[in-house]
Write a protein that holds these residues in place. Structure first.
Motif, mmCIF file in Angstrom:
data_model
loop_
_atom_site.group_PDB
_atom_site.id
_atom_site.type_symbol
_atom_site.label_atom_id
_atom_site.label_comp_id
_atom_site.label_asym_id
_atom_site.label_seq_id
_atom_site.Cartn_x
_atom_site.Cartn_y
_atom_site.Cartn_z
ATOM 1 N N GLY A 193 -49.249 47.284 -79.505
ATOM 2 C CA GLY A 193 -49.678 46.649 -80.749
ATOM 3 C C GLY A 193 -50.163 47.665 -81.757
ATOM 4 O O GLY A 193 -49.817 47.599 -82.949
ATOM 5 N N ASP A 194 -50.948 48.625 -81.304
ATOM 6 C CA ASP A 194 -51.440 49.684 -82.190
ATOM 7 C C ASP A 194 -50.284 50.467 -82.799
ATOM 8 O O ASP A 194 -50.296 50.789 -84.004
ATOM 9 C CB ASP A 194 -52.343 50.652 -81.413
ATOM 10 N N ALA A 195 -49.290 50.782 -81.973
ATOM 11 C CA ALA A 195 -48.147 51.562 -82.447
ATOM 12 C C ALA A 195 -47.339 50.792 -83.486
ATOM 13 O O ALA A 195 -46.876 51.360 -84.482
ATOM 14 C CB ALA A 195 -47.260 51.960 -81.268
ATOM 15 N N LEU A 196 -47.146 49.508 -83.261
ATOM 16 C CA LEU A 196 -46.418 48.688 -84.234
ATOM 17 C C LEU A 196 -47.166 48.606 -85.558
ATOM 18 O O LEU A 196 -46.553 48.661 -86.631
ATOM 19 C CB LEU A 196 -46.196 47.280 -83.673
ATOM 20 N N LEU A 197 -48.476 48.491 -85.496
ATOM 21 C CA LEU A 197 -49.285 48.446 -86.716
ATOM 22 C C LEU A 197 -49.147 49.736 -87.513
ATOM 23 O O LEU A 197 -48.924 49.713 -88.732
ATOM 24 C CB LEU A 197 -50.750 48.200 -86.354
ATOM 25 N N ALA A 198 -49.265 50.864 -86.832
ATOM 26 C CA ALA A 198 -49.155 52.158 -87.515
ATOM 27 C C ALA A 198 -47.754 52.367 -88.090
ATOM 28 O O ALA A 198 -47.591 52.800 -89.238
ATOM 29 C CB ALA A 198 -49.508 53.292 -86.540
ATOM 30 N N PHE A 199 -46.747 52.029 -87.281
ATOM 31 C CA PHE A 199 -45.371 52.269 -87.722
ATOM 32 C C PHE A 199 -44.982 51.362 -88.881
ATOM 33 O O PHE A 199 -44.146 51.736 -89.709
ATOM 34 C CB PHE A 199 -44.394 52.090 -86.565
ATOM 35 N N ALA A 200 -45.584 50.190 -88.962
ATOM 36 C CA ALA A 200 -45.276 49.283 -90.069
ATOM 37 C C ALA A 200 -45.537 49.954 -91.411
ATOM 38 O O ALA A 200 -44.715 49.866 -92.335
ATOM 39 C CB ALA A 200 -46.113 48.006 -89.935
ATOM 40 N N ASP A 260 -38.501 58.716 -76.050
ATOM 41 C CA ASP A 260 -39.703 59.146 -75.333
ATOM 42 C C ASP A 260 -40.942 59.053 -76.219
ATOM 43 O O ASP A 260 -40.860 59.318 -77.418
ATOM 44 C CB ASP A 260 -39.527 60.589 -74.844
ATOM 45 N N PRO A 261 -42.084 58.690 -75.658
ATOM 46 C CA PRO A 261 -42.269 58.189 -74.289
ATOM 47 C C PRO A 261 -41.727 56.767 -74.144
ATOM 48 O O PRO A 261 -42.096 55.878 -74.919
ATOM 49 C CB PRO A 261 -43.785 58.231 -74.085
ATOM 50 N N LYS A 262 -40.837 56.583 -73.182
ATOM 51 C CA LYS A 262 -40.085 55.342 -73.075
ATOM 52 C C LYS A 262 -40.956 54.119 -72.843
ATOM 53 O O LYS A 262 -40.674 53.036 -73.346
ATOM 54 C CB LYS A 262 -39.043 55.468 -71.964
ATOM 55 N N LYS A 263 -42.015 54.278 -72.085
ATOM 56 C CA LYS A 263 -42.844 53.119 -71.736
ATOM 57 C C LYS A 263 -43.378 52.411 -72.976
ATOM 58 O O LYS A 263 -43.298 51.185 -73.095
ATOM 59 C CB LYS A 263 -44.013 53.570 -70.862
ATOM 60 N N ILE A 264 -43.910 53.151 -73.919
ATOM 61 C CA ILE A 264 -44.504 52.526 -75.109
ATOM 62 C C ILE A 264 -43.435 51.917 -76.001
ATOM 63 O O ILE A 264 -43.613 50.830 -76.559
ATOM 64 C CB ILE A 264 -45.379 53.535 -75.892
ATOM 65 N N HIS A 265 -42.288 52.588 -76.107
ATOM 66 C CA HIS A 265 -41.221 52.043 -76.945
ATOM 67 C C HIS A 265 -40.571 50.818 -76.303
ATOM 68 O O HIS A 265 -40.149 49.891 -77.002
ATOM 69 C CB HIS A 265 -40.182 53.119 -77.248
ATOM 70 N N HIS A 311 -46.967 41.178 -87.545
ATOM 71 C CA HIS A 311 -47.054 39.851 -86.930
ATOM 72 C C HIS A 311 -46.926 39.972 -85.407
ATOM 73 O O HIS A 311 -47.689 39.343 -84.653
ATOM 74 C CB HIS A 311 -45.958 38.948 -87.488
ATOM 75 N N THR A 312 -45.982 40.777 -84.959
ATOM 76 C CA THR A 312 -45.789 40.978 -83.517
ATOM 77 C C THR A 312 -47.017 41.626 -82.889
ATOM 78 O O THR A 312 -47.444 41.249 -81.787
ATOM 79 C CB THR A 312 -44.543 41.840 -83.258
ATOM 80 N N MET A 313 -47.590 42.613 -83.564
ATOM 81 C CA MET A 313 -48.838 43.217 -83.091
ATOM 82 C C MET A 313 -49.914 42.157 -82.896
ATOM 83 O O MET A 313 -50.615 42.131 -81.871
ATOM 84 C CB MET A 313 -49.317 44.260 -84.101
ATOM 85 N N SER A 314 -50.045 41.256 -83.871
ATOM 86 C CA SER A 314 -51.090 40.237 -83.789
ATOM 87 C C SER A 314 -50.859 39.297 -82.608
ATOM 88 O O SER A 314 -51.815 38.828 -81.983
ATOM 89 C CB SER A 314 -51.169 39.451 -85.104
ATOM 90 N N ALA A 346 -40.109 43.654 -95.204
ATOM 91 C CA ALA A 346 -39.921 42.488 -94.343
ATOM 92 C C ALA A 346 -40.064 42.880 -92.872
ATOM 93 O O ALA A 346 -40.699 42.160 -92.080
ATOM 94 C CB ALA A 346 -38.551 41.868 -94.595
ATOM 95 N N CYS A 347 -39.505 44.013 -92.511
ATOM 96 C CA CYS A 347 -39.628 44.513 -91.135
ATOM 97 C C CYS A 347 -41.073 44.901 -90.820
ATOM 98 O O CYS A 347 -41.569 44.647 -89.716
ATOM 99 C CB CYS A 347 -38.708 45.707 -90.918
ATOM 100 N N ALA A 348 -41.741 45.512 -91.785
ATOM 101 C CA ALA A 348 -43.135 45.911 -91.588
ATOM 102 C C ALA A 348 -44.018 44.700 -91.327
ATOM 103 O O ALA A 348 -44.882 44.713 -90.437
ATOM 104 C CB ALA A 348 -43.631 46.682 -92.808
ATOM 105 N N VAL A 349 -43.803 43.636 -92.083
ATOM 106 C CA VAL A 349 -44.581 42.411 -91.880
ATOM 107 C C VAL A 349 -44.319 41.841 -90.494
ATOM 108 O O VAL A 349 -45.241 41.389 -89.807
ATOM 109 C CB VAL A 349 -44.249 41.372 -92.969
ATOM 110 N N GLU A 350 -43.070 41.875 -90.045
ATOM 111 C CA GLU A 350 -42.748 41.351 -88.716
ATOM 112 C C GLU A 350 -43.358 42.217 -87.614
ATOM 113 O O GLU A 350 -43.792 41.692 -86.578
ATOM 114 C CB GLU A 350 -41.225 41.257 -88.543
ATOM 115 N N MET A 351 -43.414 43.528 -87.828
ATOM 116 C CA MET A 351 -44.078 44.406 -86.861
ATOM 117 C C MET A 351 -45.557 44.055 -86.736
ATOM 118 O O MET A 351 -46.106 43.989 -85.627
ATOM 119 C CB MET A 351 -43.932 45.874 -87.291
#
Length: 369
Positions: free
Chosen positions: A187-194, A101-106, A150-153, A143-148
């Motif tokens: 995209g914002d969430a992936l950037l922060a979580f990276a 939760d919240p499921k939509k964003i994940h 990249h995915t955001m971009s 490596a995962c952070a960079v991919e996150m």
């Protein structure tokens, strides 16, 4: 891949040559359309990489070309390497961005992050770490952070206010599935979580190295990196006087900066010396620009089905590209030169440990999507 006569290639602009930063000075990409003396990282002739054979360079048909090896020479299998590293990276990404939760964003985050992709940046990060004596586990969070990131971009780049694309990796783009509002937030969430992930999940690495890596990654995607390239790209649409220097600035920042960060993060976390980190930085800059030159070529020579994304969109948007400014054949020659120059930066490293980076550079040069 043929070697281009160095006297035919000339200087345009230095890349990331920032005072006070840990950037390698006097690094310049060479273009063929100006008559200016050459200036590059070092004028000293580098000794060639040893005869250790990489038998895993992808051909134009995206298959492996096996070369004959003597019994005394070990064989590096790029196919096996990619399968193993991609599997471990995908498992790590699957585990660190769970459905909660919240499921939509994940759901939106996972939709794009786990949509496939080549995982080139994570593999470059891990390979660089292992090259300087580190382990895969030391580099995996980065490596995962960079991919996150990249995915955001990609999510943001596909939005109607940016490139307005409907297809990515053979699937509908994020905003087409979840709406523009949720796509922006994903995209914002992936950037922060990276950044959270690299800071919290990196183990077995001295804190000073982790802090240095975080700073390097942040700089690569801000106004000295990805964002700079993106905004100049947007402001350049429709312009008729875009030259090679201008185009190079866009792609060195928009595309190459994050590829550079992937390699440099791996080298830092693996404990590479200053000299090793800077040689790998130079390698990555060449490879990063190579990636974009090849991307430009594929955009006008392949179909949307072959690419897994909309083909010809740069032509429709009247964007400056390397084929548009140089022609397809000159662009291919430039790509070959960039690949050679990238691999020259690996001289002096253990050739067996450098084999994955050599093969990755060749893959990027010869990829078909």
């Amino acid at each position: 891949m043929s070697c281009v006569n160095l006297s035919a290639w000339v200087q345009t602009c230095s890349l990331f040559n920032q005072a006070g930063r840990s950037r390698s000075p006097s690094f310049q990409i060479l273009h063929p359309l100006k008559n200016i003396p050459v200036s590059i990282v070092s004028q000293k002739r580098r000794r060639p990489i040893s005869s250790f054979s990489v038998s895993a360079v992808l051909t134009k048909q995206d298959t492996l070309r096996e070369e004959e090896e003597s019994e005394s020479e070990p064989t590096f299998s790029f196919k096996s390497y990619v399968a193993q590293k991609a599997s471990s990276v995908n498992q790590a990404l699957e585990g660190c961005v769970s459905l909660k939760d919240p499921k939509k964003i994940h759901e939106a985050m996972r939709y794009s992050l786990l949509a496939g992709g080549k995982r080139v940046r994570p593999m470059l990060c891990i390979a660089a770490c292992e090259l300087v004596g580190g382990t895969e586990s030391m580099a995996t969070p980065a490596a995962c952070a960079v991919e996150m990131i990249h995915t955001m971009s990609l999510i943001h780049d596909d939005l109607p206010c940016m490139d307005n694309d409907d297809l990515r990796r053979g699937k509908l783009t994020n905003h087409k599935v979840f709406g523009e509002d949720v796509a922006v937030l994903a995209g914002d969430a992936l950037l922060a979580f990276a950044f959270e992930h690299i800071a919290v999940s990196t183990v077995g690495v001295p804190p000073a190295r982790v802090i240095r890596a975080v700073g390097e990654l942040a700089r690569s995607i801000g106004t000295e990196g990805l964002v700079a390239g993106q905004v100049v790209d947007i402001c350049s649409e429709g312009l008729t006087d875009v030259g090679l220097e201008h185009l190079e600035f866009i792609h060195v920042h928009k595309t190459a900066a994050l590829l550079e960060a992937a390699v440099v993060l791996g080298a830092i976390l693996g404990g590479g010396s200053h000299e090793e980190v800077e040689k790998l930085r130079n390698f990555a800059r060449y490879v990063g620009l190579l990636f974009q030159v090849v991307d430009d070529i594929l955009d006008v020579t392949k179909s949307s089905q072959e690419l897994g994304k909309t083909a010809g969109k740069d032509l429709v948007a009247d964007k400056a590209t390397y084929p548009k400014l140089m022609g397809i054949e000159k662009s291919k020659e430039f790509a070959a030169k960039l690949n050679k120059d990238a691999q020259d930066q690996l001289s002096g490293f253990d050739p067996k440990k450098a084999a994955p980076l050599i093969a990755l550079a060749n893959y990027i040069a010869n990829r078909q999507n």
